[in-house]
Design a protein around this motif. Sequence first.
Motif, PDB file in Angstrom:
ATOM      1  N   UNK A 275      62.680  53.383  -3.970  1.00  0.00           N
ATOM      2  CA  UNK A 275      63.496  53.700  -2.752  1.00  0.00           C
ATOM      3  C   UNK A 275      63.425  54.991  -2.343  1.00  0.00           C
ATOM      4  N   UNK A 276      63.962  55.418  -1.001  1.00  0.00           N
ATOM      5  CA  UNK A 276      63.915  56.720  -0.673  1.00  0.00           C
ATOM      6  C   UNK A 276      65.568  57.302  -0.877  1.00  0.00           C
ATOM      7  N   UNK A 277      65.628  58.401  -0.897  1.00  0.00           N
ATOM      8  CA  UNK A 277      67.053  58.993  -0.996  1.00  0.00           C
ATOM      9  C   UNK A 277      66.887  60.392  -0.505  1.00  0.00           C
ATOM     10  N   UNK A 278      68.294  61.195  -0.123  1.00  0.00           N
ATOM     11  CA  UNK A 278      68.273  62.544   0.303  1.00  0.00           C
ATOM     12  C   UNK A 278      67.766  63.303  -0.635  1.00  0.00           C
ATOM     13  N   UNK A 279      66.714  64.104  -0.247  1.00  0.00           N
ATOM     14  CA  UNK A 279      65.847  65.085  -0.911  1.00  0.00           C
ATOM     15  C   UNK A 279      66.628  66.047  -1.853  1.00  0.00           C
ATOM     16  N   UNK A 280      67.872  66.401  -1.291  1.00  0.00           N
ATOM     17  CA  UNK A 280      68.848  67.302  -2.111  1.00  0.00           C
ATOM     18  C   UNK A 280      69.721  66.628  -3.228  1.00  0.00           C
ATOM     19  N   UNK A 281      69.144  65.284  -3.418  1.00  0.00           N
ATOM     20  CA  UNK A 281      69.872  64.423  -4.552  1.00  0.00           C
ATOM     21  C   UNK A 281      69.099  64.121  -5.430  1.00  0.00           C
ATOM     22  N   UNK A 282      67.741  64.421  -5.226  1.00  0.00           N
ATOM     23  CA  UNK A 282      66.701  63.725  -6.199  1.00  0.00           C
ATOM     24  C   UNK A 282      66.769  64.621  -7.206  1.00  0.00           C
ATOM     25  N   UNK A 336      77.659  58.499  -4.330  1.00  0.00           N
ATOM     26  CA  UNK A 336      77.226  57.522  -3.204  1.00  0.00           C
ATOM     27  C   UNK A 336      76.355  58.303  -2.542  1.00  0.00           C
ATOM     28  N   UNK A 337      75.258  57.343  -2.187  1.00  0.00           N
ATOM     29  CA  UNK A 337      74.238  57.552  -1.300  1.00  0.00           C
ATOM     30  C   UNK A 337      73.454  56.381  -0.859  1.00  0.00           C
ATOM     31  N   UNK A 338      72.853  56.269   0.104  1.00  0.00           N
ATOM     32  CA  UNK A 338      72.085  54.846   0.536  1.00  0.00           C
ATOM     33  C   UNK A 338      70.716  55.098   0.237  1.00  0.00           C
ATOM     34  N   UNK A 339      70.291  53.907  -0.415  1.00  0.00           N
ATOM     35  CA  UNK A 339      68.910  53.715  -0.874  1.00  0.00           C
ATOM     36  C   UNK A 339      68.299  53.144   0.351  1.00  0.00           C
ATOM     37  N   UNK A 340      67.158  53.696   0.743  1.00  0.00           N
ATOM     38  CA  UNK A 340      66.543  53.356   1.892  1.00  0.00           C
ATOM     39  C   UNK A 340      64.928  52.923   1.614  1.00  0.00           C
ATOM     40  N   UNK A 341      64.550  51.939   2.506  1.00  0.00           N
ATOM     41  CA  UNK A 341      63.183  51.262   2.221  1.00  0.00           C
ATOM     42  C   UNK A 341      63.149  51.017   0.842  1.00  0.00           C
ATOM     43  N   UNK A 342      64.043  50.078   0.396  1.00  0.00           N
ATOM     44  CA  UNK A 342      64.130  49.647  -0.824  1.00  0.00           C
ATOM     45  C   UNK A 342      62.867  48.662  -1.205  1.00  0.00           C
ATOM     46  N   UNK A 343      62.306  48.685  -2.244  1.00  0.00           N
ATOM     47  CA  UNK A 343      60.921  47.684  -3.051  1.00  0.00           C
ATOM     48  C   UNK A 343      61.561  47.416  -4.273  1.00  0.00           C
ATOM     49  N   UNK A 344      61.718  46.032  -4.510  1.00  0.00           N
ATOM     50  CA  UNK A 344      62.057  45.553  -5.718  1.00  0.00           C
ATOM     51  C   UNK A 344      61.026  44.948  -6.323  1.00  0.00           C
ATOM     52  N   UNK A 345      60.984  45.028  -7.663  1.00  0.00           N
ATOM     53  CA  UNK A 345      59.797  44.637  -8.339  1.00  0.00           C
ATOM     54  C   UNK A 345      59.933  43.925  -9.792  1.00  0.00           C
ATOM     55  N   UNK A 346      59.412  43.000 -10.194  1.00  0.00           N
ATOM     56  CA  UNK A 346      59.837  42.628 -11.613  1.00  0.00           C
ATOM     57  C   UNK A 346      58.150  42.124 -12.400  1.00  0.00           C
ATOM     58  N   UNK A 347      58.065  42.350 -13.401  1.00  0.00           N
ATOM     59  CA  UNK A 347      56.803  41.731 -14.184  1.00  0.00           C
ATOM     60  C   UNK A 347      56.877  41.734 -15.588  1.00  0.00           C
ATOM     61  N   UNK A 348      56.361  41.294 -16.353  1.00  0.00           N
ATOM     62  CA  UNK A 348      56.252  40.943 -17.880  1.00  0.00           C
ATOM     63  C   UNK A 348      55.528  42.184 -18.763  1.00  0.00           C
ATOM     64  N   UNK A 349      56.130  42.521 -19.796  1.00  0.00           N
ATOM     65  CA  UNK A 349      55.470  43.498 -20.547  1.00  0.00           C
ATOM     66  C   UNK A 349      55.260  43.044 -21.988  1.00  0.00           C
ATOM     67  N   UNK A 350      54.096  43.129 -22.501  1.00  0.00           N
ATOM     68  CA  UNK A 350      53.780  42.536 -23.830  1.00  0.00           C
ATOM     69  C   UNK A 350      53.990  43.554 -24.824  1.00  0.00           C
TER      70      UNK A 350
END
Length: 416
Positions: A275-282, A336-350
């Motif tokens: 996600x994107x978040x305010x630069x000052x909070x990263x 508190x901050x707003x997560x923007x342009x959220x991309x969710x992902x899942x996968x399997x690790x061996x």
Amino acid sequence: MKRDIIIIGAGIMGLTTAYELLKAGRKVTIIDENDITDSTSFGNAGLLSAFDKGPLANPGIVFNTLKLMIKGESPVNIHPTLDTKIYKWLWKFVNSANKDRLKRTLALFEKYGHISNDAYEKMQNIDGLDLDFQRRGMLSVFTEQKSYDKKLLDYAIKNDDVFEIIEKNKIKEFIPCITNDVKGAIHFKRNTHFDPKRTMLELKRYLKENGAEFILNERISHIKYSDSKIESISSALNTYEADTYVISTGYQTLLADKVNQNLVMTPAKGYSITFKMPKELQPVTSTLFSDLFIVMTPRRDDVRITSKLEIGSTNHQIVKKQIESIKENFKKYTVPFIMEDIVEWTGFRPLTPNDMPLIGRDEKYKNLIYGMGLGWLGMTFGPALASILKDLIVNDLENKNSDDILLFSGFYQGKY
């Protein structure tokens, strides 16, 4: 047409092995059932965590997991299943989580972590791959006083080159979005981070530009073999012959099963949220919420958090409940901050039960090499392990002639 080397699987292990072999002057063909845009390697946190971060199989893992389950914060879910292999794996995992093995594992992690970090830096600075590789260390944040106090005991002797205890009023200088509810933090200086997606795509670009052959969206499902070697491999449409074959198929063991190689490994489902978040909070660098099993990594254009480990799941879909659980645990200790342009992902690790990768030459089929079982540390150790496999192939070594295989392969470090 007979090829030189075929690598089956284009995750980080497959691509870095191809990179090493090309550098050694060999011709490489990479075959993958997908198009290399969303493999497990793409969902990695990007924290290259070889230093000062315990392996999954550590002595406190069982108790700490049970404690977090009671609090509703557990990163681990074990799904009921009729698959007896999973219960055998769990038993071996529990028996691997002891102090003697931990000491050995940490020493190996450091040895091969240095090799991988140097390799990534060389890729970026000499070969021109844009990995967003950063040597900024890792901030380990503690939300439990007991675990923080225990960690302080482990690092009671000052070593400015390795770590720095961060005073509580200075933690926000590293991670501005943190709340005052955290108990403390330590900056471990040797860890690094990068952007996994950028790294995978850059490796693919570099390999193609330097002569590697890619055969994508083709699933290899059959192996033809004689008494001592692999003769060919086949998909539903084509048959391929090569002098050497490398299996690097992540958690999928179908091809190993076909040559009667029973790999002690289980798929573990993980999640990431980008996600994107305010630069000052990263955060300034990768941050490990040690008591929550959450990693937060800044990248050039966004931020990623990863968490959760599901054992026994066969569901390839994103489970919203798991995503929301990650967010809830994360938000307990961030402003508190707003997560923007959220991309969710899942996968399997061996996952292997003792954090040892399964690398080396097949004992029966001498032209078959394994590069599997890297678990959640694939990006961390990919280049180091690829270099080991390159030496094995280029110098036509047996496993017993490779000190690295004997040291770091689960085929030889598999006693539980």
